[in-house]
Design a protein around this motif. Structure first.
Motif, PDB file in Angstrom:
ATOM      1  N   SER A 117       0.827  -1.212   0.000  1.00  0.00           N
ATOM      2  CA  SER A 117       0.000   0.000   0.000  1.00  0.00           C
ATOM      3  C   SER A 117       0.860   1.259   0.000  1.00  0.00           C
ATOM      4  O   SER A 117       0.533   2.245  -0.670  1.00  0.00           O
ATOM      5  CB  SER A 117      -0.948   0.003   1.201  1.00  0.00           C
TER       6      SER A 117
ATOM      7  N   SER B  29       2.538   1.751  -3.473  1.00  0.00           N
ATOM      8  CA  SER B  29       1.519   2.183  -4.429  1.00  0.00           C
ATOM      9  C   SER B  29       1.231   3.673  -4.268  1.00  0.00           C
ATOM     10  O   SER B  29       1.148   4.414  -5.250  1.00  0.00           O
ATOM     11  CB  SER B  29       0.243   1.361  -4.232  1.00  0.00           C
ATOM     12  N   LEU B  30       1.085   4.111  -3.036  1.00  0.00           N
ATOM     13  CA  LEU B  30       0.814   5.526  -2.758  1.00  0.00           C
ATOM     14  C   LEU B  30       1.984   6.403  -3.192  1.00  0.00           C
ATOM     15  O   LEU B  30       1.790   7.450  -3.829  1.00  0.00           O
ATOM     16  CB  LEU B  30       0.533   5.722  -1.269  1.00  0.00           C
TER      17      LEU B  30
ATOM     18  N   SER C  20       4.228   5.758  -5.445  1.00  0.00           N
ATOM     19  CA  SER C  20       4.306   5.772  -6.909  1.00  0.00           C
ATOM     20  C   SER C  20       3.338   6.786  -7.485  1.00  0.00           C
ATOM     21  O   SER C  20       3.662   7.525  -8.423  1.00  0.00           O
ATOM     22  CB  SER C  20       4.006   4.375  -7.470  1.00  0.00           C
ATOM     23  N   GLN C  21       2.121   6.847  -6.916  1.00  0.00           N
ATOM     24  CA  GLN C  21       1.135   7.828  -7.372  1.00  0.00           C
ATOM     25  C   GLN C  21       1.614   9.247  -7.097  1.00  0.00           C
ATOM     26  O   GLN C  21       1.459  10.149  -7.931  1.00  0.00           O
ATOM     27  CB  GLN C  21      -0.199   7.580  -6.664  1.00  0.00           C
ATOM     28  N   VAL C  22       2.202   9.448  -5.920  1.00  0.00           N
ATOM     29  CA  VAL C  22       2.716  10.771  -5.561  1.00  0.00           C
ATOM     30  C   VAL C  22       3.825  11.185  -6.525  1.00  0.00           C
ATOM     31  O   VAL C  22       3.863  12.330  -6.998  1.00  0.00           O
ATOM     32  CB  VAL C  22       3.247  10.774  -4.101  1.00  0.00           C
ATOM     33  N   ASN C  23       4.731  10.253  -6.823  1.00  0.00           N
ATOM     34  CA  ASN C  23       5.840  10.568  -7.746  1.00  0.00           C
ATOM     35  C   ASN C  23       5.328  10.882  -9.148  1.00  0.00           C
ATOM     36  O   ASN C  23       5.855  11.763  -9.827  1.00  0.00           O
ATOM     37  CB  ASN C  23       6.830   9.403  -7.783  1.00  0.00           C
ATOM     38  N   ARG C  24       4.290  10.141  -9.592  1.00  0.00           N
ATOM     39  CA  ARG C  24       3.709  10.430 -10.910  1.00  0.00           C
ATOM     40  C   ARG C  24       3.063  11.813 -10.921  1.00  0.00           C
ATOM     41  O   ARG C  24       3.208  12.581 -11.888  1.00  0.00           O
ATOM     42  CB  ARG C  24       2.674   9.358 -11.276  1.00  0.00           C
ATOM     43  N   THR C  25       2.342  12.131  -9.837  1.00  0.00           N
ATOM     44  CA  THR C  25       1.706  13.449  -9.732  1.00  0.00           C
ATOM     45  C   THR C  25       2.756  14.550  -9.716  1.00  0.00           C
ATOM     46  O   THR C  25       2.608  15.594 -10.366  1.00  0.00           O
ATOM     47  CB  THR C  25       0.849  13.531  -8.454  1.00  0.00           C
TER      48      THR C  25
END
Length: 212
Positions: free
Chosen positions: A178, A181-182, A184-189
């Motif tokens: 978890s 995953s979080l 990775s989303q932050v880095n993409r954002t």
């Protein structure tokens, strides 16, 4: 079994080095008794205004003794226990104590699971751009990196209460999944935000066969 108790708002695990600064008179007395009588004592976790589980520790070394009697000491974690009773002062002592029951801990995790969790820890460190020192799965256990993978205080306490190594590693694995995953989303954002205002190259689209 009855143990002297030193409640703290901290979680310590078996095998962990526990540095403590001793300044209260009751705990100066406790350390003195540990030195004279080779006693162990318990550190129950004070959480949500209660104490239910903790770790037995053994005094290893008194590193510094100050003029006012304060001390820097090093202990090592031994066994996890459940608190059965608590008394504010043991008979004839300044420090507290209580009856405890040690958990039956089982080391039932296979090497494949340890390897999988280690790989997930490495992925987490890579996402955070933090150096990771590789460890052999044979030398790795759930306690060795428990403070270094982003568990909350409450999660560390939950981990302490799990008696089976396999279940502890599965608990950590779920947390790592978890968390990565979080992140990775932050880095993409973050990458999208950093692209704002910059010229972008777009692949040309072929509309020759497009029909409405």
């Amino acid at each position: 079994m009855k143990l002297p108790l030193f409640p703290l708002q901290s979680v310590f695990y078996p095998g962990e080095t526990v540095p403590l600064h001793i300044f209260e008179e009751r705990y100066k007395q406790l350390i003195s008794d540990c030195r004279k009588e080779a006693l162990t004592f318990g550190i129950p976790v004070f959480i949500n205004n209660a104490m239910s589980y903790g770790t037995e520790v053994q005094l290893v070394e008194v590193v510094n003794t100050y003029k006012n009697g304060e001390m820097d000491v090093v202990c090592v974690g031994r066994q996890v226990f459940k608190v059965l009773s608590f008394e504010h002062q043991m008979e004839g002592k300044l420090y507290s104590g209580g009856e405890v029951e040690f958990l039956d801990v089982e080391n039932d995790a296979d090497e494949d699971l340890r390897e999988e969790v280690l790989q997930k820890v490495e992925v987490l460190y890579d996402l955070m751009d933090v150096p990771f020192t590789k460890t052999s799965p044979k030398q790795f256990n759930s306690y060795s990196l428990a403070h270094k993978m982003g568990l909350s205080f409450e999660q560390e306490y939950e981990l302490l209460q799990i008696p089976h190594e396999k279940d502890r590693l599965l608990y950590i694995k779920e947390h790592l999944d978890s968390t990565t995953s979080l992140l990775s989303q932050v880095n993409r954002t973050k990458a999208v935000i950093e692209m704002n205002g910059h010229f972008k190259n777009f692949d040309p689209l072929d509309f020759e066969d497009f029909k409405m």
